[in-house]
Write a protein that holds these residues in place. Structure first.
Motif, PDB file in Angstrom:
ATOM      1  N   LEU A  70      19.154   4.584 -71.017  1.00  0.00           N
ATOM      2  CA  LEU A  70      19.148   5.303 -70.239  1.00  0.00           C
ATOM      3  C   LEU A  70      18.455   6.552 -70.301  1.00  0.00           C
ATOM      4  O   LEU A  70      17.106   7.075 -69.906  1.00  0.00           O
ATOM      5  CB  LEU A  70      20.498   5.572 -69.668  1.00  0.00           C
ATOM      6  CG  LEU A  70      20.198   6.551 -68.018  1.00  0.00           C
ATOM      7  CD1 LEU A  70      20.157   5.089 -66.828  1.00  0.00           C
ATOM      8  CD2 LEU A  70      21.556   7.174 -68.251  1.00  0.00           C
ATOM      9  N   SER A  71      18.943   7.347 -71.491  1.00  0.00           N
ATOM     10  CA  SER A  71      17.277   8.788 -71.809  1.00  0.00           C
ATOM     11  C   SER A  71      16.716   8.316 -72.237  1.00  0.00           C
ATOM     12  O   SER A  71      15.064   8.717 -71.956  1.00  0.00           O
ATOM     13  CB  SER A  71      18.555   8.833 -73.483  1.00  0.00           C
ATOM     14  OG  SER A  71      17.670   9.907 -73.719  1.00  0.00           O
ATOM     15  N   ARG A 100      14.867   7.880 -68.882  1.00  0.00           N
ATOM     16  CA  ARG A 100      14.539   9.243 -67.985  1.00  0.00           C
ATOM     17  C   ARG A 100      13.359   9.996 -68.528  1.00  0.00           C
ATOM     18  O   ARG A 100      13.262  10.785 -68.111  1.00  0.00           O
ATOM     19  CB  ARG A 100      15.755   9.918 -67.979  1.00  0.00           C
ATOM     20  CG  ARG A 100      16.814   8.901 -67.146  1.00  0.00           C
ATOM     21  CD  ARG A 100      18.499   9.479 -67.396  1.00  0.00           C
ATOM     22  NE  ARG A 100      19.167   9.332 -66.263  1.00  0.00           N
ATOM     23  CZ  ARG A 100      20.184  10.108 -66.214  1.00  0.00           C
ATOM     24  NH1 ARG A 100      21.141  10.282 -66.998  1.00  0.00           N
ATOM     25  NH2 ARG A 100      21.243   9.786 -64.831  1.00  0.00           N
ATOM     26  N   ASP A 101      13.250  10.067 -69.890  1.00  0.00           N
ATOM     27  CA  ASP A 101      12.431  10.792 -70.473  1.00  0.00           C
ATOM     28  C   ASP A 101      10.929  10.175 -70.368  1.00  0.00           C
ATOM     29  O   ASP A 101      10.597  11.183 -70.584  1.00  0.00           O
ATOM     30  CB  ASP A 101      12.759  10.734 -72.173  1.00  0.00           C
ATOM     31  CG  ASP A 101      13.847  11.381 -73.030  1.00  0.00           C
ATOM     32  OD1 ASP A 101      13.820  12.440 -72.177  1.00  0.00           O
ATOM     33  OD2 ASP A 101      14.223  10.872 -73.888  1.00  0.00           O
ATOM     34  N   LYS A 104       9.556  11.709 -67.429  1.00  0.00           N
ATOM     35  CA  LYS A 104       9.198  13.140 -67.205  1.00  0.00           C
ATOM     36  C   LYS A 104       8.546  13.784 -66.713  1.00  0.00           C
ATOM     37  O   LYS A 104       7.271  14.583 -66.728  1.00  0.00           O
ATOM     38  CB  LYS A 104      10.283  13.723 -68.131  1.00  0.00           C
ATOM     39  CG  LYS A 104      11.238  14.031 -68.471  1.00  0.00           C
ATOM     40  CD  LYS A 104      12.030  14.432 -69.765  1.00  0.00           C
ATOM     41  CE  LYS A 104      13.729  14.737 -69.643  1.00  0.00           C
ATOM     42  NZ  LYS A 104      14.356  15.258 -70.961  1.00  0.00           N
ATOM     43  N   SER A 118      11.387  10.934 -59.364  1.00  0.00           N
ATOM     44  CA  SER A 118      12.240   9.891 -59.016  1.00  0.00           C
ATOM     45  C   SER A 118      13.716  10.752 -60.021  1.00  0.00           C
ATOM     46  O   SER A 118      13.886  11.061 -60.475  1.00  0.00           O
ATOM     47  CB  SER A 118      11.723   9.367 -60.638  1.00  0.00           C
ATOM     48  OG  SER A 118      11.705   9.827 -61.759  1.00  0.00           O
ATOM     49  N   ARG A 119      14.763   9.145 -59.746  1.00  0.00           N
ATOM     50  CA  ARG A 119      15.736  10.047 -60.317  1.00  0.00           C
ATOM     51  C   ARG A 119      16.430   7.685 -61.150  1.00  0.00           C
ATOM     52  O   ARG A 119      16.137   7.422 -60.010  1.00  0.00           O
ATOM     53  CB  ARG A 119      16.405   9.945 -58.828  1.00  0.00           C
ATOM     54  CG  ARG A 119      18.587  10.336 -59.554  1.00  0.00           C
ATOM     55  CD  ARG A 119      18.491  11.062 -57.953  1.00  0.00           C
ATOM     56  NE  ARG A 119      19.611  10.307 -56.765  1.00  0.00           N
ATOM     57  CZ  ARG A 119      19.693   9.323 -57.004  1.00  0.00           C
ATOM     58  NH1 ARG A 119      20.998   9.297 -58.395  1.00  0.00           N
ATOM     59  NH2 ARG A 119      20.333   8.725 -56.174  1.00  0.00           N
ATOM     60  N   VAL A 120      17.554   8.705 -61.783  1.00  0.00           N
ATOM     61  CA  VAL A 120      17.540   7.114 -62.356  1.00  0.00           C
ATOM     62  C   VAL A 120      19.401   7.391 -62.766  1.00  0.00           C
ATOM     63  O   VAL A 120      19.341   8.189 -63.286  1.00  0.00           O
ATOM     64  CB  VAL A 120      17.207   6.982 -63.834  1.00  0.00           C
ATOM     65  CG1 VAL A 120      17.655   5.955 -64.655  1.00  0.00           C
ATOM     66  CG2 VAL A 120      15.332   6.956 -63.464  1.00  0.00           C
ATOM     67  N   ILE A 154      16.536   2.938 -60.049  1.00  0.00           N
ATOM     68  CA  ILE A 154      15.642   3.883 -59.760  1.00  0.00           C
ATOM     69  C   ILE A 154      14.775   4.250 -58.814  1.00  0.00           C
ATOM     70  O   ILE A 154      14.319   3.554 -58.145  1.00  0.00           O
ATOM     71  CB  ILE A 154      13.711   3.548 -60.802  1.00  0.00           C
ATOM     72  CG1 ILE A 154      15.038   3.686 -62.108  1.00  0.00           C
ATOM     73  CG2 ILE A 154      13.216   4.782 -61.041  1.00  0.00           C
ATOM     74  CD1 ILE A 154      13.625   2.607 -63.286  1.00  0.00           C
ATOM     75  N   ARG A 173      12.400   6.345 -56.482  1.00  0.00           N
ATOM     76  CA  ARG A 173      10.795   6.392 -56.346  1.00  0.00           C
ATOM     77  C   ARG A 173      10.390   7.368 -55.551  1.00  0.00           C
ATOM     78  O   ARG A 173      10.555   6.726 -54.665  1.00  0.00           O
ATOM     79  CB  ARG A 173       9.816   5.728 -58.260  1.00  0.00           C
ATOM     80  CG  ARG A 173       8.560   6.598 -57.697  1.00  0.00           C
ATOM     81  CD  ARG A 173       7.974   6.259 -59.144  1.00  0.00           C
ATOM     82  NE  ARG A 173       6.672   6.677 -59.665  1.00  0.00           N
ATOM     83  CZ  ARG A 173       5.669   6.365 -59.053  1.00  0.00           C
ATOM     84  NH1 ARG A 173       5.192   5.366 -58.555  1.00  0.00           N
ATOM     85  NH2 ARG A 173       4.668   7.334 -59.848  1.00  0.00           N
TER      86      ARG A 173
END
Length: 489
Positions: free
Chosen positions: A357-358, A361-362, A365, A371-373, A384, A386
């Motif tokens: 997940l990290s 998201r990275d 950026k 966008s949102r995860v 996701i 977007r």
């Protein structure tokens, strides 16, 4: 290092962005426009239209005729629609999103004009500062932005939103740069307003820049490399429009002898071809499988057959990790938007899920679109969302298969012969006593005169009709068909 490559040859215009040597964005257009728009004719996000309101559904939407093939629509605000949104009125409206699939363009009744550092909001009474501008720059930028507006002859037209990009301007150039852009944006709005007042017919009042110009406006590049003198001259004008002399990116002309394609030289072709493929291969042997629908894209992470690892959990983590690194790049290259549902390989470890997940998201950026995860669901799915402003690359540059009608598959022999039998039955009923002619392309004639011949003969005998097979002549999107021939004796 961030670079922009523009390849311009007769009939084809392509642009690609690399970040540290990796292709991250891609645009393509055909034709001879020469304006670096890469979008051809038609409605464009950011443009301002004079639109006639045709219908208002309170609390839901107002529909406008802006000259597009589909009606555009406005959504109500917190207090409903403004008073001018009344059937029959013609109002200026901003295209917030281009037409997508069966949905018309989404509009706003509050037009804005976007620059590199400022966004003009006509009618607004105060400046806004991007929340992403850091504290160390915020006070100075706010002070200078107020001074630019307060001392401007056209300040009554509206105020600005100061964009995040402004904090990259050296302190000594801030006022000069903002004032140059304020002059340009005020001038554009004066022209739009005057045009609308003089003639309120349905039309485009202001055509927004195309994707490549927006890319230059909204991004920072170390180098812009252009092939073709025409595109080089156009890009030079774009740079002059948005940059002062001190802040210009380096502009280079590639291949003055025109003997090699820019993208061939830098080896982008393989990556570009993958954009339009359903499968994307991962280094471990796993793959991402993309299936696009109108409002949702499903991405399946497959392990493949060449995966190393000491256990199933280790194999799954290895493939998922590669997928999480590749997905942000593929999403941007493919132009995916809306909801993207990703089915990762199952992992029992919660710490490894958090790591995937990290990474995802990275990777997102650096994406200019919001966008949102979400977290992993109980079934191992991850969503996701977007921002979607235009069609995906596949939707924009492909067409429905005439054989499978967009299903991604073609009928098998049994299905084709069954369809023929049903059509012969219909034609026998509609045209009793007439011969029927079965037409087919070269591929289908092999079936009609080979393995399917006995079947067709039996159907004809059972229906009491005569059927002859004939190869199609000329071009047709259909692969077979039946026409009624002469009357049987």
């Amino acid at each position: 290092m961030r670079q922009l490559f523009i390849e311009d040859i007769p009939g084809s215009l392509r642009a690609g962005v690399t970040e540290d040597g990796v292709l991250s964005e891609f645009y393509i257009s055909s034709g001879f426009s020469g304006d670096l728009s890469c979008s051809g004719a038609g409605l464009r996000r950011g443009s301002v239209y004079a639109g006639k309101i045709t219908r208002v559904i309170p609390g839901l939407a107002a529909f406008l005729d802006i000259g597009d093939i589909r009606a555009a629509y406005l959504e109500p605000g917190k207090n409903g629609f403004p008073p001018q949104v009344t059937p029959g009125n013609v109002i200026p409206a901003l295209a917030e999103r281009e037409r997508l699939g069966s949905k018309g363009a989404r509009l706003s009744s509050d037009p804005v004009i976007t620059g590199r550092y400022l966004v003009l909001r006509p009618g607004s009474r105060e400046n806004r500062i991007s929340p992403r501008i850091t504290r160390e720059h915020r006070n100075l930028i706010t002070e200078i932005a107020h001074r630019v507006v307060d001392n401007h002859v056209h300040k009554s037209l509206g105020h600005f939103t100061v964009r995040t990009m402004t904090q990259e301007i050296p302190e000594g150039l801030l006022e000069k740069t903002l004032r140059k852009e304020a002059d340009r944006l005020y001038g554009l709005w004066l022209d739009i307003r005057e045009s609308f007042r003089n003639d309120k017919k349905i039309r485009c009042l202001y055509e927004a820049p195309g994707p490549i110009e927006c890319l230059v406006r909204d991004s920072s590049f170390d180098t812009i490399i252009v092939s073709g003198a025409r595109a080089f001259s156009a890009m030079s004008d774009i740079i002059d429009r948005y940059f002062t002399e001190e802040l210009r990116p380096e502009l280079r002309l590639f291949g003055e002898d025109n003997r090699e394609l820019l993208f061939d030289h830098y080896g982008f072709e393989k990556e570009i071809r993958q954009i339009f493929q359903r499968q994307y291969r991962l280094p471990s042997g796993g793959e991402l499988v993309f299936d696009e629908a109108e409002a949702l894209t499903a991405v399946d992470v497959n392990s493949g057959s060449q995966v190393t690892g000491s256990s199933d959990e280790e194999k799954a983590f290895l493939v998922n990790r590669e997928a999480a690194l590749a997905l942000p790049v593929q999403i941007r290259l493919r132009g995916l938007g809306g909801i993207i549902a990703v089915d990762f390989l199952n992992m029992r470890s919660s710490s490894r899920r958090r790591e995937i997940l990290s990474l995802l998201r990275d990777g997102l950026k650096s994406d200019p679109l919001v966008s949102r995860v979400t977290e992993f669901s109980e079934l191992g799915l991850l969503e996701i969302s977007r921002m979607r402003v235009r069609k995906s690359q596949l939707a924009e540059h492909s067409q429905e298969c005439p054989r499978c009608r967009g299903r991604g598959s073609v009928p098998n022999t049994d299905m084709i012969l069954g369809d023929i039998a049903r059509e012969l039955f219909r034609r026998r009923a509609a045209h009793p006593g007439y011969q029927q002619v079965l037409l087919g392309d070269a591929e289908h004639m092999k079936l009609f005169r080979g393995s399917g011949q006995e079947f067709i003969s039996k159907v004809a005998a059972a229906l009491g009709i005569t059927v002859t097979a004939r190869e199609m002549t000329g071009e047709s999107r259909e692969h077979w068909g039946i026409i009624t021939g002469e009357k049987m004796v």
